[in-house]
Design a protein around this motif. Structure first.
Motif, short mmCIF file in Angstrom:
data_model
loop_
_atom_site.label_atom_id
_atom_site.label_comp_id
_atom_site.label_asym_id
_atom_site.label_seq_id
_atom_site.Cartn_x
_atom_site.Cartn_y
_atom_site.Cartn_z
N UNK A 142 -13.83 29.38 -10.64
CA UNK A 142 -14.69 28.47 -11.41
C UNK A 142 -16.14 28.91 -11.32
N UNK A 143 -16.60 29.25 -10.12
CA UNK A 143 -17.98 29.70 -9.95
C UNK A 143 -18.19 31.06 -10.61
N UNK A 144 -17.16 31.91 -10.58
CA UNK A 144 -17.26 33.21 -11.25
C UNK A 144 -17.49 33.03 -12.75
N UNK A 145 -16.81 32.05 -13.35
CA UNK A 145 -17.03 31.76 -14.78
C UNK A 145 -18.48 31.37 -15.01
N UNK A 146 -19.00 30.50 -14.15
CA UNK A 146 -20.41 30.08 -14.24
C UNK A 146 -21.33 31.29 -14.11
N UNK A 147 -21.05 32.16 -13.13
CA UNK A 147 -21.90 33.32 -12.90
C UNK A 147 -21.93 34.24 -14.12
N UNK A 148 -20.76 34.47 -14.71
CA UNK A 148 -20.71 35.32 -15.89
C UNK A 148 -21.53 34.76 -17.03
N UNK A 158 -19.70 39.20 -17.10
CA UNK A 158 -18.53 38.43 -17.47
C UNK A 158 -17.80 38.03 -16.19
N UNK A 159 -16.64 37.41 -16.36
CA UNK A 159 -15.85 36.97 -15.20
C UNK A 159 -14.38 37.27 -15.45
N UNK A 175 -25.80 32.34 -6.77
CA UNK A 175 -25.69 32.89 -8.13
C UNK A 175 -26.95 32.57 -8.93
N UNK A 176 -27.45 31.35 -8.80
CA UNK A 176 -28.67 30.96 -9.52
C UNK A 176 -29.86 31.83 -9.12
N UNK A 177 -29.98 32.10 -7.84
CA UNK A 177 -31.09 32.92 -7.36
C UNK A 177 -30.97 34.36 -7.88
N UNK A 178 -29.75 34.88 -7.92
CA UNK A 178 -29.55 36.23 -8.48
C UNK A 178 -29.92 36.25 -9.97
N UNK A 179 -29.47 35.23 -10.68
CA UNK A 179 -29.76 35.15 -12.12
C UNK A 179 -31.27 35.04 -12.37
N UNK A 180 -31.95 34.25 -11.54
CA UNK A 180 -33.40 34.10 -11.71
C UNK A 180 -34.10 35.43 -11.47
N UNK A 181 -33.68 36.16 -10.43
CA UNK A 181 -34.28 37.47 -10.15
C UNK A 181 -34.07 38.41 -11.31
N UNK A 182 -32.86 38.43 -11.87
CA UNK A 182 -32.57 39.30 -13.00
C UNK A 182 -33.37 38.89 -14.25
N UNK A 183 -33.54 37.61 -14.40
CA UNK A 183 -34.28 37.09 -15.55
C UNK A 183 -35.75 37.49 -15.50
#
Length: 332
Positions: A234-240, A251-252, A322-330
């Motif tokens: 479920x979290x992998x889907x969110x991460x993707x 993707x996931x 996951x949110x922190x990784x996404x923010x860094x990438x953003x």
């Protein structure tokens, strides 16, 4: 002669613009303040270690099937909810994407419960007259029959709102699980105490921001694939979904579908929220990163761990990473 008094004109309410405080943008503010937002949500629905959803007026012992519906990243919440509902309620629970519910043929009768994450007039129209019960998890609502988050995302990606929805679903699973006599009141009491501990556990994750930023910077933005099983899927889907919003190609895939074709062509991030799920990934050497709970007692330079809670709540914590990784990438 009576003196006529002029009626004072009612001034319109002044709506103050939201404040960034000391944060550079709303996305980061939402990530770093979500612990308090979760506490506020818990305070509205938990009193003396008792979850109070009595206003929903659902006789859970009469329910034979549950559909949990969400669109976008809310579909990940639906998958999380379905896994936990089946375990804690002992009732068949099915996650469905918003559009798929409309174009499928689900059984809707008095023995059916639909949990809708968000608002959809088309979903509500389809349920009307069927006899099925509806519970909505809403950002804001005047209805006394909704679970209300009292929060709306202002950032570029959904972060705090995701954690709040998982928290609401966890509380709902605990509440109905006790009502259905699948879990005990003692279990619920311990779980609610763990819910109150989420704020500090999230704070501990955020204190390691520089470590997460360094790891995120090493991930290939063009080929990210998240995997896991059960609630970790479920979290992998969110991460993707989230990393796509952060302008990455991501993707996931469920762990059971992972094969050499994917491992040869993607940077794969695996999630394991307990030791049993970790054992499923421990023999695979080509993961770029493993995000695991501290219940996994292993030394691995490709592993990022968080202070565990209980299996029901660990996905909320891995979601913060996951949110922190996404923010860094953003913002990289």
């Amino acid at each position: 002669m009576k003196k006529l008094l002029a009626k004072k004109k009612k001034e319109p309410a002044v709506i103050l613009p939201p404040s960034l405080d000391s944060f550079p943008d709303f996305t980061k503010k939402e990530i770093f303040t979500q612990g308090q937002l979760i506490d506020d949500l818990l305070g509205r629905y938990i009193k003396a270690d008792k979850i109070n959803f009595d206003f929903l007026k659902v006789k859970i012992d009469k329910i034979k099937r549950i559909y949990i519906i969400g669109g976008g990243t809310d579909y990940s919440c639906a998958v999380f909810g379905a896994y936990n509902f089946e375990v804690l309620l002992d009732i068949i629970s099915v996650p469905l994407a918003l559009g798929e519910f409309m174009y499928s043929n689900p059984i809707l009768d008095k023995n059916t419960l639909v949990v809708l994450i968000g608002e959809s007039s088309s979903i509500q129209r389809r349920i009307e007259g069927s006899g099925a019960r509806l519970i909505r998890i809403m950002d804001f609502s005047d209805s006394k029959s909704d679970i209300v988050l009292n929060y709306k995302t202002l950032g570029r990606i959904p972060t705090a709102s995701y954690s709040l929805k998982l928290t609401a679903l966890a509380m709902l699973a605990l509440y109905f699980g006790e009502k259905n006599q699948v879990i005990t009141s003692l279990y619920v009491k311990i779980a609610t105490q763990m819910l109150r501990g989420l704020k500090n556990k999230i704070k501990a994750i955020l204190s390691r921001e520089y470590i997460v930023n360094e790891i995120a910077g090493e991930l290939d933005s063009d080929k990210l694939l998240f995997t896991g099983t059960n609630v970790d899927y479920a979290v992998a889907i969110y991460a993707g979904e989230l990393l796509q919003s952060a302008e990455c190609f991501s993707s996931s895939i469920s762990l059971g579908q992972l094969n050499s074709k994917y491992r040869d062509n993607f940077s794969i991030i695996a999630l394991a929220s307990n030791i049993d799920f970790y054992n499923l990934i421990s023999n695979i050497d080509d993961f770029k990163l493993k995000i695991v709970s501290s219940s996994v007692d292993a030394a691995d330079d490709k592993m990022l761990s968080y202070d565990e809670s209980i299996p029901l709540l660990n996905p909320i914590l891995s979601g913060v990473i996951i949110q922190m990784i996404a923010y860094t990438k953003q913002n990289g």
